[in-house]
Scaffold this active site. Structure first.
Site, PDB file in Angstrom:
ATOM      1  N   SER A 105       0.834  -1.200   0.000  1.00 46.11           N
ATOM      2  CA  SER A 105       0.000   0.000   0.000  1.00 46.11           C
ATOM      3  C   SER A 105       0.876   1.260   0.000  1.00 46.11           C
ATOM      4  O   SER A 105       1.620   1.490  -0.948  1.00 46.11           O
ATOM      5  CB  SER A 105      -0.982  -0.066   1.186  1.00 46.11           C
ATOM      6  OG  SER A 105      -1.951   0.938   1.113  1.00 46.11           O
ATOM      7  N   ASP A 155     -10.335  -4.191  -4.890  1.00 45.06           N
ATOM      8  CA  ASP A 155      -9.710  -3.185  -4.033  1.00 45.06           C
ATOM      9  C   ASP A 155     -10.525  -1.886  -4.114  1.00 45.06           C
ATOM     10  O   ASP A 155     -10.597  -1.267  -5.177  1.00 45.06           O
ATOM     11  CB  ASP A 155      -8.276  -2.930  -4.504  1.00 45.06           C
ATOM     12  CG  ASP A 155      -7.467  -2.094  -3.510  1.00 45.06           C
ATOM     13  OD1 ASP A 155      -8.060  -1.287  -2.785  1.00 45.06           O
ATOM     14  OD2 ASP A 155      -6.236  -2.254  -3.491  1.00 45.06           O
ATOM     15  N   HIS A 186      -8.172  -4.801  -0.662  1.00 43.02           N
ATOM     16  CA  HIS A 186      -6.932  -4.063  -0.428  1.00 43.02           C
ATOM     17  C   HIS A 186      -5.997  -4.814   0.520  1.00 43.02           C
ATOM     18  O   HIS A 186      -4.782  -4.643   0.459  1.00 43.02           O
ATOM     19  CB  HIS A 186      -7.247  -2.672   0.143  1.00 43.02           C
ATOM     20  CG  HIS A 186      -6.062  -1.743   0.108  1.00 43.02           C
ATOM     21  ND1 HIS A 186      -5.529  -1.263  -1.070  1.00 43.02           N
ATOM     22  CD2 HIS A 186      -5.291  -1.220   1.104  1.00 43.02           C
ATOM     23  CE1 HIS A 186      -4.494  -0.478  -0.802  1.00 43.02           C
ATOM     24  NE2 HIS A 186      -4.322  -0.440   0.509  1.00 43.02           N
TER      25      HIS A 186
END
Length: 203
Positions: A105, A155, A186
């Site tokens: 991320s 996501d 995610h």
């Protein structure tokens, strides 16, 4: 040894033949977050895991954002250079080769920024749930660098065309990019770890 410029955790290599891993956590993580994942995917590698210096509502990150999915690109550039300088310090302090980044991320986004801004810093990268960090990246030569990108089809934070654009940017600069879209959101899944482990075995 004088203190290095980032709070970090370092785990020495267990076997000499694997490149070191630079572990880059997501928002709200710290230097301990990805140590288990690093050990799982590259069991003998040295692990270097810094903590992001930017706080967002008390949660560590590697650079500022203006809103969800909207990055402060000047801060991205400054922080990517700062992190690249730390990697150079740590390589000297611990006697490391150029590492492969393993970022999740926000950590994947700063790794992607380092690839295009300071390509000498990284030998390659695993970008888990990454987005385009810079809308107009500088021209750079990533020839020979291996990049694994794993995106989530469900996501909610990253539009599919954004991650595809990042893969195309890196390929256009010469990197060998393997981009796989998983049936995931995610968060990281077991499939992320097993695909990353296989990728390392085939480097």
């Amino acid at each position: 040894m004088r203190p290095l410029s980032f709070t970090h955790r370092y785990e020495p290599a267990l076997t000499p033949d694997q490149p070191p891993l630079l572990l880059l956590h997501g928002t709200g993580g710290d230097e301990n977050d990805l140590i288990p994942a690093g050990r799982m995917v590259a069991s003998g590698a040295a692990l270097l895991s810094p903590r992001g210096k930017v706080l967002e509502n008390g949660m560590p990150r590697f650079f500022r954002r203006l809103a969800e999915g909207v990055f402060d690109e000047e801060d991205v550039k400054a922080r990517a250079n700062e992190l690249a300088d730390f990697v150079a310090e740590a390589r000297e302090a611990y006697g490391l080769a150029a590492p492969i980044a393993l970022g999740f991320s926000n950590g994947a986004n700063i790794a992607a920024a380092m690839l295009v801004l300071r390509p000498e810093t990284l030998a390659g990268a695993v970008l888990l749930r990454a987005m385009v960090p810079l809308s107009d990246p500088p021209r750079t030569d990533l020839t020979g660098k291996q990049v694994l990108m794993l995106s989530g089809a469900m996501d909610p934070l990253i539009p599919a065309d954004n991650s595809s654009r990042l893969a195309a940017q890196l390929q256009g600069a010469g990197a060998e990019v393997k981009h796989t879209i998983l049936p995931a959101g995610h968060g990281l899944s077991q499939q992320d770890l097993s695909l990353t482990q296989n990728w390392f075995l085939n480097l």
